[in-house]
Design an enzyme around this catalytic site. Sequence first.
Site, PDB file in Angstrom:
ATOM      1  N   ASP A  51       0.840  -1.200   0.000  1.00  0.00           N
ATOM      2  CA  ASP A  51       0.000   0.000   0.000  1.00  0.00           C
ATOM      3  C   ASP A  51       0.879   1.256   0.000  1.00  0.00           C
ATOM      4  OD1 ASP A  51       0.871  -0.169   2.599  1.00  0.00           O
ATOM      5  OD2 ASP A  51      -1.119  -0.036   3.518  1.00  0.00           O
ATOM      6  N   SER A  52       2.213   1.053   0.002  1.00  0.00           N
ATOM      7  CA  SER A  52       3.132   2.171  -0.258  1.00  0.00           C
ATOM      8  C   SER A  52       2.890   2.722  -1.662  1.00  0.00           C
ATOM      9  CB  SER A  52       4.591   1.729  -0.101  1.00  0.00           C
ATOM     10  OG  SER A  52       4.844   0.566  -0.868  1.00  0.00           O
ATOM     11  N   ASP A  90      -1.116  -5.990  -0.239  1.00  0.00           N
ATOM     12  CA  ASP A  90      -1.498  -5.355   1.025  1.00  0.00           C
ATOM     13  C   ASP A  90      -3.005  -5.119   1.058  1.00  0.00           C
ATOM     14  OD1 ASP A  90       0.583  -5.000   2.809  1.00  0.00           O
ATOM     15  OD2 ASP A  90       1.288  -3.156   1.858  1.00  0.00           O
ATOM     16  N   LYS A 120      -1.452  -9.271   2.812  1.00  0.00           N
ATOM     17  CA  LYS A 120      -0.679  -8.851   3.993  1.00  0.00           C
ATOM     18  C   LYS A 120      -1.518  -7.858   4.797  1.00  0.00           C
ATOM     19  CE  LYS A 120       3.179  -6.091   3.709  1.00  0.00           C
ATOM     20  NZ  LYS A 120       2.784  -4.890   4.486  1.00  0.00           N
ATOM     21  N   GLU A 122      -1.509  -5.410   8.570  1.00  0.00           N
ATOM     22  CA  GLU A 122      -0.695  -4.833   9.634  1.00  0.00           C
ATOM     23  C   GLU A 122      -1.359  -5.051  10.994  1.00  0.00           C
ATOM     24  OE1 GLU A 122       0.033  -0.697   8.782  1.00  0.00           O
ATOM     25  OE2 GLU A 122       0.943  -1.144   6.844  1.00  0.00           O
ATOM     26  N   GLU A 189       9.102  -4.410  10.448  1.00  0.00           N
ATOM     27  CA  GLU A 189       9.540  -3.120   9.908  1.00  0.00           C
ATOM     28  C   GLU A 189      10.105  -2.215  10.995  1.00  0.00           C
ATOM     29  OE1 GLU A 189       6.786  -1.221   7.234  1.00  0.00           O
ATOM     30  OE2 GLU A 189       8.013   0.596   7.094  1.00  0.00           O
TER      31      GLU A 189
END
Length: 271
Positions: A51-52, A90, A120, A122, A189
Site C-alpha cells: 500500500d506504499s 497489502d 498482507k 498490519e 519493519e
Amino acid sequence: MSVHTQTTKVTTTKVRQMKQAGEKITMLTSYDYTLARLVDEAGIDILLVGDSASNVVCGNQYTLPITVDEMIFLSKGVVRAAQHAMVVVDMPFGSYQISEEDAVRNAVKIMKESGADAVKLEGGADILPIIRHLIAAGIPVCGHLGLTPQSVNQFGGYGLRAKQEDEADKLLKDAKLLDEAGCFAIVLEKIPAALAQKVTKAVSAPTIGIGAGNATDGQVLVLHDMLGLNTGFKPKFLRHFAQLAEDVKGAVGTYITAVQDGSFPNADEQY
Ligand code: KIV
C-alpha cells in the site's frame, strides 16, 4: 482434463522451506506490469503490491487513502508479470479493521479480481480473530509488525518501533500469535536488529525485515527507493542499489534537447 499444471512459482510452502534451509528470502514491492516483469525475471521470490503505492504511485503523504479497488487495479498488472515470484497484496487501511466478515469479503475480492497469491495485514493481537478468519477461508496471510504505516496517526510518525522493553515484549508475543494462527510469513519493519533476531528464532514462520537488521529470514525494500528513484527519502536502513533518478532525468534532458535542436527523429527514425 485436469487444469492443474506443474509450476515453478514460489509458494507459501517454498518460503517456509527456505527458512528451514537457511536460504534468504527476497521480496520487493511492485506496482505495475513493466517493472514487475523485470524484477520477476531477475529472480525475486516475492513481489509485494504494497500500500506504499499510495505514496510511490499516487503521491499521497500516507498509505491511508488507497482503496481496495485501486490495489486490485495495480495488482492485476503485477500478477500478469509474475512467472516465478509469489504475489502478495497489502489489504489497505479500512478494508479489514471493521469486522471479520468485511475483512474476508475484501480479501476474497482482492484474491479473485487480482489473481494474487496472498494478502498482507498490519497488526498483532488486535487483529488476530480477523487473521484467523482469513486463514480459515483459505487465504494465505503475511503478518506485519513493528512500524505499521497504516497506524501513523496513532504513532505520530515513522520512527523506530519497539525500542522500549514493554513494546519489544508485546511485539514478540504478537509474532508468536501470528505464527500460531498460521501466517506464512511476518514482515518486521523498523525495529532493533537484536529484537528481529529474537523474533526470527522464536517463530516457525519466515520473518522478512525492512530496517530490522540482517538476522531475519529475508529482506524487503520499496522498489522505487532501492532503485534510487526517490532521492528525497534516505533513511539509515535504505541502500540505493542504482541511481535511476539521475538516469531518468539525464535521458529526458537528452530527449528534450534532441527534439528542440531537431536532431530527433533523424532520417533512420522516420517512415
Ligand atoms: O507497503 C509496503 O511497501 C510495505 C513494505 C514496506 C513492507 O508494507
